[in-house]
Scaffold this motif. Sequence first.
Motif, PDB file in Angstrom:
ATOM      1  N   VAL A 141       8.790   5.290 -30.055  1.00  0.00           N
ATOM      2  CA  VAL A 141       8.674   4.185 -31.008  1.00  0.00           C
ATOM      3  C   VAL A 141       7.678   4.510 -32.114  1.00  0.00           C
ATOM      4  O   VAL A 141       7.877   4.144 -33.266  1.00  0.00           O
ATOM      5  CB  VAL A 141       8.270   2.878 -30.280  1.00  0.00           C
ATOM      6  N   LEU A 142       6.608   5.221 -31.778  1.00  0.00           N
ATOM      7  CA  LEU A 142       5.538   5.502 -32.740  1.00  0.00           C
ATOM      8  C   LEU A 142       5.625   6.903 -33.342  1.00  0.00           C
ATOM      9  O   LEU A 142       4.699   7.345 -34.019  1.00  0.00           O
ATOM     10  CB  LEU A 142       4.176   5.324 -32.061  1.00  0.00           C
ATOM     11  N   SER A 143       6.737   7.598 -33.089  1.00  0.00           N
ATOM     12  CA  SER A 143       6.860   8.992 -33.515  1.00  0.00           C
ATOM     13  C   SER A 143       6.830   9.128 -35.030  1.00  0.00           C
ATOM     14  O   SER A 143       7.106   8.187 -35.764  1.00  0.00           O
ATOM     15  CB  SER A 143       8.161   9.587 -32.972  1.00  0.00           C
ATOM     16  N   GLY A 144       6.504  10.310 -35.442  1.00  0.00           N
ATOM     17  CA  GLY A 144       6.492  10.615 -36.860  1.00  0.00           C
ATOM     18  C   GLY A 144       5.094  10.563 -37.441  1.00  0.00           C
ATOM     19  O   GLY A 144       4.139  10.139 -36.811  1.00  0.00           O
ATOM     20  N   LYS A 145       5.023  10.982 -38.665  1.00  0.00           N
ATOM     21  CA  LYS A 145       3.752  11.132 -39.361  1.00  0.00           C
ATOM     22  C   LYS A 145       3.225   9.803 -39.914  1.00  0.00           C
ATOM     23  O   LYS A 145       2.024   9.662 -40.130  1.00  0.00           O
ATOM     24  CB  LYS A 145       4.000  12.110 -40.519  1.00  0.00           C
ATOM     25  N   TRP A 146       4.108   8.819 -40.117  1.00  0.00           N
ATOM     26  CA  TRP A 146       3.740   7.659 -40.916  1.00  0.00           C
ATOM     27  C   TRP A 146       3.614   6.337 -40.185  1.00  0.00           C
ATOM     28  O   TRP A 146       3.002   5.407 -40.707  1.00  0.00           O
ATOM     29  CB  TRP A 146       4.739   7.506 -42.063  1.00  0.00           C
ATOM     30  N   LYS A 147       4.192   6.197 -39.010  1.00  0.00           N
ATOM     31  CA  LYS A 147       4.197   4.880 -38.359  1.00  0.00           C
ATOM     32  C   LYS A 147       2.790   4.381 -38.031  1.00  0.00           C
ATOM     33  O   LYS A 147       2.468   3.229 -38.305  1.00  0.00           O
ATOM     34  CB  LYS A 147       5.079   4.898 -37.122  1.00  0.00           C
ATOM     35  N   LEU A 148       1.964   5.214 -37.455  1.00  0.00           N
ATOM     36  CA  LEU A 148       0.603   4.775 -37.135  1.00  0.00           C
ATOM     37  C   LEU A 148      -0.215   4.469 -38.385  1.00  0.00           C
ATOM     38  O   LEU A 148      -0.903   3.444 -38.424  1.00  0.00           O
ATOM     39  CB  LEU A 148      -0.098   5.771 -36.219  1.00  0.00           C
TER      40      LEU A 148
ATOM     41  N   ASN B 100       0.817  -1.210   0.000  1.00  0.00           N
ATOM     42  CA  ASN B 100       0.000   0.000   0.000  1.00  0.00           C
ATOM     43  C   ASN B 100       0.849   1.257   0.000  1.00  0.00           C
ATOM     44  O   ASN B 100       0.386   2.317  -0.390  1.00  0.00           O
ATOM     45  CB  ASN B 100      -0.957   0.011   1.200  1.00  0.00           C
ATOM     46  N   GLN B 101       2.094   1.143   0.443  1.00  0.00           N
ATOM     47  CA  GLN B 101       2.965   2.314   0.502  1.00  0.00           C
ATOM     48  C   GLN B 101       3.707   2.557  -0.809  1.00  0.00           C
ATOM     49  O   GLN B 101       4.271   3.619  -1.005  1.00  0.00           O
ATOM     50  CB  GLN B 101       3.966   2.161   1.652  1.00  0.00           C
ATOM     51  N   LEU B 102       3.709   1.558  -1.697  1.00  0.00           N
ATOM     52  CA  LEU B 102       4.359   1.755  -2.984  1.00  0.00           C
ATOM     53  C   LEU B 102       3.600   2.806  -3.766  1.00  0.00           C
ATOM     54  O   LEU B 102       2.381   2.877  -3.713  1.00  0.00           O
ATOM     55  CB  LEU B 102       4.384   0.453  -3.788  1.00  0.00           C
ATOM     56  N   VAL B 103       4.328   3.617  -4.507  1.00  0.00           N
ATOM     57  CA  VAL B 103       3.690   4.650  -5.304  1.00  0.00           C
ATOM     58  C   VAL B 103       3.081   3.995  -6.534  1.00  0.00           C
ATOM     59  O   VAL B 103       3.761   3.332  -7.310  1.00  0.00           O
ATOM     60  CB  VAL B 103       4.709   5.731  -5.718  1.00  0.00           C
ATOM     61  N   LYS B 104       1.809   4.131  -6.708  1.00  0.00           N
ATOM     62  CA  LYS B 104       1.093   3.602  -7.870  1.00  0.00           C
ATOM     63  C   LYS B 104       1.101   4.675  -8.952  1.00  0.00           C
ATOM     64  O   LYS B 104       0.934   5.858  -8.662  1.00  0.00           O
ATOM     65  CB  LYS B 104      -0.363   3.258  -7.504  1.00  0.00           C
ATOM     66  N   PRO B 105       1.275   4.269 -10.217  1.00  0.00           N
ATOM     67  CA  PRO B 105       1.326   5.267 -11.300  1.00  0.00           C
ATOM     68  C   PRO B 105       0.085   6.155 -11.383  1.00  0.00           C
ATOM     69  O   PRO B 105       0.171   7.283 -11.821  1.00  0.00           O
ATOM     70  CB  PRO B 105       1.460   4.417 -12.563  1.00  0.00           C
ATOM     71  N   HIS B 106      -1.071   5.652 -10.962  1.00  0.00           N
ATOM     72  CA  HIS B 106      -2.286   6.450 -11.084  1.00  0.00           C
ATOM     73  C   HIS B 106      -2.484   7.422  -9.923  1.00  0.00           C
ATOM     74  O   HIS B 106      -3.429   8.191  -9.938  1.00  0.00           O
ATOM     75  CB  HIS B 106      -3.503   5.527 -11.205  1.00  0.00           C
ATOM     76  N   GLU B 107      -1.590   7.373  -8.911  1.00  0.00           N
ATOM     77  CA  GLU B 107      -1.729   8.320  -7.804  1.00  0.00           C
ATOM     78  C   GLU B 107      -1.293   9.704  -8.261  1.00  0.00           C
ATOM     79  O   GLU B 107      -0.374   9.849  -9.056  1.00  0.00           O
ATOM     80  CB  GLU B 107      -0.884   7.869  -6.612  1.00  0.00           C
ATOM     81  N   LYS B 108      -1.927  10.708  -7.724  1.00  0.00           N
ATOM     82  CA  LYS B 108      -1.607  12.079  -8.118  1.00  0.00           C
ATOM     83  C   LYS B 108      -0.486  12.619  -7.236  1.00  0.00           C
ATOM     84  O   LYS B 108      -0.700  13.472  -6.390  1.00  0.00           O
ATOM     85  CB  LYS B 108      -2.855  12.955  -8.036  1.00  0.00           C
ATOM     86  N   THR B 109       0.704  12.100  -7.468  1.00  0.00           N
ATOM     87  CA  THR B 109       1.894  12.534  -6.755  1.00  0.00           C
ATOM     88  C   THR B 109       2.968  12.811  -7.792  1.00  0.00           C
ATOM     89  O   THR B 109       2.845  12.417  -8.961  1.00  0.00           O
ATOM     90  CB  THR B 109       2.397  11.429  -5.796  1.00  0.00           C
ATOM     91  N   HIS B 110       4.034  13.453  -7.346  1.00  0.00           N
ATOM     92  CA  HIS B 110       5.160  13.706  -8.249  1.00  0.00           C
ATOM     93  C   HIS B 110       5.709  12.386  -8.777  1.00  0.00           C
ATOM     94  O   HIS B 110       5.943  12.238  -9.980  1.00  0.00           O
ATOM     95  CB  HIS B 110       6.252  14.491  -7.516  1.00  0.00           C
TER      96      HIS B 110
ATOM     97  N   ILE C  74       4.372   7.757 -14.911  1.00  0.00           N
ATOM     98  CA  ILE C  74       3.532   7.699 -16.108  1.00  0.00           C
ATOM     99  C   ILE C  74       4.262   8.299 -17.316  1.00  0.00           C
ATOM    100  O   ILE C  74       4.162   7.791 -18.424  1.00  0.00           O
ATOM    101  CB  ILE C  74       2.199   8.437 -15.868  1.00  0.00           C
ATOM    102  N   ILE C  75       5.009   9.362 -17.095  1.00  0.00           N
ATOM    103  CA  ILE C  75       5.666  10.072 -18.195  1.00  0.00           C
ATOM    104  C   ILE C  75       6.636   9.177 -18.962  1.00  0.00           C
ATOM    105  O   ILE C  75       6.604   9.142 -20.192  1.00  0.00           O
ATOM    106  CB  ILE C  75       6.372  11.346 -17.691  1.00  0.00           C
ATOM    107  N   GLN C  76       7.485   8.442 -18.276  1.00  0.00           N
ATOM    108  CA  GLN C  76       8.516   7.657 -18.964  1.00  0.00           C
ATOM    109  C   GLN C  76       7.940   6.604 -19.920  1.00  0.00           C
ATOM    110  O   GLN C  76       8.324   6.566 -21.088  1.00  0.00           O
ATOM    111  CB  GLN C  76       9.472   6.998 -17.958  1.00  0.00           C
ATOM    112  N   PRO C  77       6.982   5.777 -19.482  1.00  0.00           N
ATOM    113  CA  PRO C  77       6.425   4.804 -20.442  1.00  0.00           C
ATOM    114  C   PRO C  77       5.708   5.472 -21.621  1.00  0.00           C
ATOM    115  O   PRO C  77       5.769   4.970 -22.752  1.00  0.00           O
ATOM    116  CB  PRO C  77       5.438   3.990 -19.600  1.00  0.00           C
ATOM    117  N   VAL C  78       5.054   6.600 -21.376  1.00  0.00           N
ATOM    118  CA  VAL C  78       4.373   7.306 -22.471  1.00  0.00           C
ATOM    119  C   VAL C  78       5.409   7.857 -23.444  1.00  0.00           C
ATOM    120  O   VAL C  78       5.247   7.759 -24.666  1.00  0.00           O
ATOM    121  CB  VAL C  78       3.442   8.416 -21.934  1.00  0.00           C
ATOM    122  N   GLN C  79       6.498   8.419 -22.923  1.00  0.00           N
ATOM    123  CA  GLN C  79       7.563   8.913 -23.798  1.00  0.00           C
ATOM    124  C   GLN C  79       8.179   7.772 -24.604  1.00  0.00           C
ATOM    125  O   GLN C  79       8.483   7.940 -25.790  1.00  0.00           O
ATOM    126  CB  GLN C  79       8.653   9.624 -22.988  1.00  0.00           C
ATOM    127  N   ASP C  80       8.351   6.609 -23.973  1.00  0.00           N
ATOM    128  CA  ASP C  80       8.889   5.451 -24.688  1.00  0.00           C
ATOM    129  C   ASP C  80       7.971   5.071 -25.854  1.00  0.00           C
ATOM    130  O   ASP C  80       8.430   4.813 -26.967  1.00  0.00           O
ATOM    131  CB  ASP C  80       9.049   4.250 -23.751  1.00  0.00           C
TER     132      ASP C  80
END
Length: 130
Positions: free
Chosen positions: A37-44, A11-21, A27-33
């Motif tokens: 990978v999907l960056s650019g105009k054409w990959k999607l 319960n003390q572990l920081v969960k990604p969905h908690e509104k903390t720093h 959340i930011i790092q996996p989204v940036q990853d």
Amino acid sequence: MEAKKIKEADNQLVKPHEKTHSGCVGIIQPVQDALYVLSGKWKLPIIISLTFGNKRFGEMSKEIPKITDRMLSKELRELEMNQLVKRTVYDSIPVVVEYSLTDYGKTLNPAIEELYKWGKAHRQRIMGKG
């Protein structure tokens, strides 16, 4: 008693969905990853094209408006490198090369569906204002 300590520690572990720093950073790092990978105009658009079935290079080139053959080739290599697309060469005359989504590439389908829904609603919201 030991199980209670473990549960309290969980319960003390920081969960990604908690509104903390830490939650925000988590959340930011996996989204940036994913965006990297999907960056650019054409990959999607390439991935979306392949969700409708295996395609040869020329088929995708015609199906995706305004993409050049050079760009399609480059993007397919990058998608293959990231294990999202599989390139299969058939030993025939003439040689046939076919592209398909890997099982890993297919895991993007729910994200693409959500992007489609959001994009459609956003277009309606923005275009509806006049």
